[in-house]
Every structure is written in C-alpha cells, then in structure tokens.
Scaffold this active site. Structure first.
Site, PDB file in Angstrom:
ATOM      1  N   GLU A  14      -6.440   4.883   8.293  1.00 50.06           N
ATOM      2  CA  GLU A  14      -6.151   6.301   8.027  1.00 50.06           C
ATOM      3  C   GLU A  14      -7.380   6.988   7.453  1.00 50.06           C
ATOM      4  OE1 GLU A  14      -2.665   5.611   5.673  1.00 50.06           O
ATOM      5  OE2 GLU A  14      -1.552   5.030   7.468  1.00 50.06           O
ATOM      6  N   ASN A  34       0.864  -1.186   0.000  1.00 44.32           N
ATOM      7  CA  ASN A  34       0.000   0.000   0.000  1.00 44.32           C
ATOM      8  C   ASN A  34       0.901   1.237   0.000  1.00 44.32           C
ATOM      9  OD1 ASN A  34      -1.829   2.026   0.462  1.00 44.32           O
ATOM     10  ND2 ASN A  34      -2.375   1.364   2.543  1.00 44.32           N
ATOM     11  N   TRP A  35       0.942   1.899  -1.135  1.00 45.64           N
ATOM     12  CA  TRP A  35       1.849   3.040  -1.271  1.00 45.64           C
ATOM     13  C   TRP A  35       1.359   4.311  -0.577  1.00 45.64           C
ATOM     14  CZ3 TRP A  35       4.357   3.370  -6.838  1.00 45.64           C
ATOM     15  CH2 TRP A  35       5.272   2.315  -6.971  1.00 45.64           C
ATOM     16  N   LYS A  36       0.075   4.314  -0.215  1.00 50.77           N
ATOM     17  CA  LYS A  36      -0.499   5.537   0.411  1.00 50.77           C
ATOM     18  C   LYS A  36      -0.206   6.745  -0.480  1.00 50.77           C
ATOM     19  CE  LYS A  36      -0.046   3.228   4.819  1.00 50.77           C
ATOM     20  NZ  LYS A  36       0.212   3.283   6.240  1.00 50.77           N
ATOM     21  N   SER A  64       3.922  -2.316  10.311  1.00 52.13           N
ATOM     22  CA  SER A  64       5.375  -2.448  10.529  1.00 52.13           C
ATOM     23  C   SER A  64       5.958  -3.768  10.019  1.00 52.13           C
ATOM     24  CB  SER A  64       5.720  -2.252  12.013  1.00 52.13           C
ATOM     25  OG  SER A  64       5.372  -0.939  12.408  1.00 52.13           O
ATOM     26  N   HIS A  69      -9.294   1.394   5.344  1.00 54.58           N
ATOM     27  CA  HIS A  69      -7.985   1.615   5.984  1.00 54.58           C
ATOM     28  C   HIS A  69      -8.157   2.577   7.161  1.00 54.58           C
ATOM     29  CE1 HIS A  69      -3.837   2.583   6.724  1.00 54.58           C
ATOM     30  NE2 HIS A  69      -3.512   1.519   6.016  1.00 54.58           N
ATOM     31  N   GLY A 109       3.053  -1.235   4.186  1.00 53.33           N
ATOM     32  CA  GLY A 109       3.063   0.198   3.870  1.00 53.33           C
ATOM     33  C   GLY A 109       4.457   0.647   3.481  1.00 53.33           C
ATOM     34  N   GLY A 110       5.162   1.266   4.431  1.00 57.16           N
ATOM     35  CA  GLY A 110       6.479   1.858   4.189  1.00 57.16           C
ATOM     36  C   GLY A 110       7.427   1.002   3.355  1.00 57.16           C
ATOM     37  N   GLU A 124      -5.051  -4.752  10.714  1.00 56.57           N
ATOM     38  CA  GLU A 124      -3.966  -3.774  10.885  1.00 56.57           C
ATOM     39  C   GLU A 124      -4.180  -3.007  12.187  1.00 56.57           C
ATOM     40  OE1 GLU A 124      -1.992  -2.538   6.959  1.00 56.57           O
ATOM     41  OE2 GLU A 124      -3.776  -1.305   7.155  1.00 56.57           O
ATOM     42  N   GLY A 147       3.303   1.978  10.998  1.00 53.82           N
ATOM     43  CA  GLY A 147       4.381   2.958  10.931  1.00 53.82           C
ATOM     44  C   GLY A 147       5.144   3.166  12.219  1.00 53.82           C
TER      45      GLY A 147
HETATM   46  P1  13P Z   1       3.445   0.204   7.614  1.00 51.09           P
HETATM   47  O1  13P Z   1       3.860  -1.077   6.968  1.00 51.09           O
HETATM   48  O2  13P Z   1       4.204   1.397   7.114  1.00 51.09           O
HETATM   49  O3  13P Z   1       3.397   0.097   9.113  1.00 51.09           O
HETATM   50  O4  13P Z   1       1.919   0.490   7.144  1.00 51.09           O
HETATM   51  C1  13P Z   1       0.983  -0.498   7.231  1.00 51.09           C
HETATM   52  C2  13P Z   1      -0.225  -0.061   6.502  1.00 51.09           C
HETATM   53  O5  13P Z   1      -0.913   0.853   6.901  1.00 51.09           O
HETATM   54  C3  13P Z   1      -0.556  -0.765   5.252  1.00 51.09           C
HETATM   55  O6  13P Z   1      -1.851  -0.492   4.829  1.00 51.09           O
END
Ligand code: 13P
Length: 249
Positions: free
Chosen positions: A99, A7-9, A210, A97, A231-232, A166, A172
C-alpha cells in the site's frame, strides 16, 4: 518459531487497547503452545507509545507500520524517523508494504528505510509482493527477488529481518494462492536468499493476504512458512485468536 503479526493499517483509537488485552490474555493462558509462536501487533503511530508502555514485558510485542527513510530529526512534516520509533521502546517496524509502495515508495527509498532502521537496531518486517498483472505474466519470482535485491544488503543481520510475502492481488480480496503455488514460492525465495545472501542462515518468510480463521487451515500444511501478516482479521481479538487456535488444531 511461528509469527502471527497483525497489521492494523488505518485503524484504532486509544480504546482499541482492549483488543490487545484479550489477545494478550489468550497467549498467556495458551502456555503449552505459546512457546512456539510470537504475536506482534502493529497499530498506527498515534497508539505506539501507549501500547508499547502497556504491553512491556507482556506476551505481545508492538511494531510500527512504517518509518521515514532518513534518520534522527529533520524538516519532514508529518513523518516519523526510525530513531523516534526506537526511543518509544518499539522493537519492530514494517517496511515496504504494497500500500505504501503504491503510494510512491520505490526500491531506493525502501533501501534507505531499511538502512536507517538497521542503524537503530529495529527488527524489520520487509514486505514484498507481485500484482495481478505480474502474476499473470509469470513474473512473480523475478519481481520478488528484485524487491529483495534492491533493498536488502548482504551485510545485514538477518536474525533481525523477517520477509513477508504479500501478493497484492490477495490483500483484502479473499483470493488465495494455492498451497502448491505458495509452497514453491517460499522454497524458491529461501534458496535464493541462501545462495545470494548467507548460506548458513535460516531465513524466515511469512505470508500475508486474506489470512483468516478459515484460510489458515490451508496454510498450516506449508511447513517452511514461518508465520503470517494479518490485516483485516487482526482488528478483532476473536478473529485473530481463532487464527492461532485453528493453526494449532
Ligand atoms: P488482509 O489480511 O486484510 O488481506 O491484509 C493483508 C495485509 O496487507 C497485511 O499487511
């Protein structure tokens, strides 16, 4: 089948396609093992068309990160419907998600998003997760079951729905649930889904929060986990490929 979903956000420009090229080349070469896993990358809306065309019939699939909760067209400035996503050739969409939940998406809106996406035959990656406070109060399972119950209907074809657990406090932050904790949550949720949704279906649940090339070692022991939402570490081809490599090491 294990899923490695990136997930590149809010990341990525047209040139970022080279990240996908490298991941695709790795999967192509990884012939013996790649039958057992599927890679999906979720770039922002701006890159969906280009990436979807470029990776048609390749080893990786493309997903949208979100969609509007009403279908087709309408007076909704700045939003994109599941219909518009499907028409680009995109097969997957992330819904719920944390966020976006934090930005105001409630269970009712998410229920509509899921329904609109089901109508368009999209595969759904449905995110659930508890916050730090809820975890401390031992409300995790209640929160997760409630999120599922409020947005997912028993009538849906769960072959087209992946659930991504999640925990908000892990996203993160580098903080991870213990192997035991995560294992219990996954088993519990799968039982809940079988009892309340479909006794015969093998529900699939991913973990996100993470996940990187180090933490993956901890998660690979959890047999009933069906994959990862990353994510990251999905923004770098090396980090993403290392996750897959270390998972199978
Ligand atoms: P991280 O892997 O950066 O913790 O993010 C997880 C995430 O929100 C994937 O949707």
């Amino acid at each position: 089948m294990k899923y490695f979903i990136g997930n590149w956000k809010m990341f990525g420009i047209p040139g970022s396609i080279k990240i996908l090229d490298r991941i695709n080349n790795y999967v192509k070469k990884d012939k013996a093992r790649s039958k057992n896993y599927k890679v999906i990358i979720s770039p922002p809306y701006t890159l969906l068309e280009n990436f979807t065309k470029s990776f048609k019939n390749k080893k990786i699939s493309i997903s949208a990160q979100n969609c509007f909760h009403k279908n087709n067209y309408g007076s909704h400035t700045g939003f994109v419907s599941p219909y518009m996503i499907k028409k680009l050739g995109v097969k997957h969409v992330i819904i719920g998600h944390s966020e976006n939940r934090e930005a105001g998406e409630n269970n009712h809106i998410l229920k509509e998003k899921v329904l609109a996406s089901v109508k368009n035959n999209l595969n759904i990656i449905f995110c659930i997760g508890e916050n730090k406070y809820e975890k401390r109060k031992k409300l995790t399972l209640n929160v997760l079951k409630n999120q599922i119950r409020k947005s997912l209907d028993k009538k849906y074809d769960f072959k087209k729905i992946l659930i991504a657990y999640e925990p908000i406090w892990s996203i993160g932050s580098g903080k991870l649930p213990s192997e035991n904790e995560l294992s219990n949550i996954i088993i519990n949720l799968k039982n809940f889904l079988k009892m309340n949704y479909n006794k015969k279906h093998n529900f699939r649940i991913l973990y996100g929060g993470s996940v990187d090339s180090k933490s993956i070692h901890k998660f690979k022991k959890i047999k009933h986990l069906d994959g990862f939402l990353i994510g990251g570490a999905s923004k770098s081809s090396k980090k993403f490929i290392d996750i897959i490599k270390n998972f199978y090491k």
